[in-house]
Design an enzyme around this catalytic site. Structure first.
Site, PDB file in Angstrom:
ATOM      1  CE1 TYR A  15      19.580 -20.731  58.191  1.00 30.41           C
ATOM      2  CE2 TYR A  15      18.757 -20.306  60.401  1.00 30.41           C
ATOM      3  CZ  TYR A  15      19.797 -20.336  59.496  1.00 30.41           C
ATOM      4  OH  TYR A  15      21.063 -19.961  59.895  1.00 30.41           O
ATOM      5  CG  ASP A  39      25.835 -16.899  62.348  1.00 33.08           C
ATOM      6  OD1 ASP A  39      25.968 -16.440  63.485  1.00 33.08           O
ATOM      7  OD2 ASP A  39      25.266 -17.969  62.111  1.00 33.08           O
TER       8      ASP A  39
END
Length: 124
Positions: A15, A39
């Site tokens: 990631y 997020d």
């Protein structure tokens, strides 16, 4: 097929590597088609499905980012990891943020849910 703790743990490094490389396809390859991304938790939009997640990350990977994984823990199919990223806006301006992400994986090792824990107090 059952995913191993090592495969789940590798998601953290993959990631951050994809984010710092500006690699949208690399980020997307980590997610299941029906995944969700929140997020930040509690203050952001929940992005649901590949198209919404792609749209969200397309703006993120367009920025110049440095980052590193600081800690990672695997419990079952969950990965909890702490990382810092620094976003460079120009030669003189940048911002660093410390984040904890919680990613739940399916049995194929794809992320089905990502929740990012951070607030403005975690930025410098």
């Amino acid at each position: 097929m059952s995913v191993t703790p090592e495969q789940i743990r590798a998601t953290a490094d993959s990631y951050i590597a994809a984010l710092t490389a500006g690699d949208l396809e690399g980020v997307m390859s980590l997610y299941a088609d029906n995944a969700t991304v929140e997020d930040p938790v509690g203050g952001g939009t929940i992005h649901e499905g590949a198209a919404a997640i792609r749209e969200f990350y397309s703006t993120v990977v367009a920025m110049k980012i440095d980052g590193e994984v600081l800690d990672a823990r695997v419990c079952g199919n969950d990965l909890l990891f702490n990382f810092e990223i620094t976003t460079h806006f120009d030669a003189e301006n940048s911002a660093t943020i410390n984040v904890w992400d919680l990613m739940t994986h399916n049995d194929e090792g794809k992320v089905t849910s990502m929740r990012a824990y951070w607030t403005p107090e975690n930025m410098s």
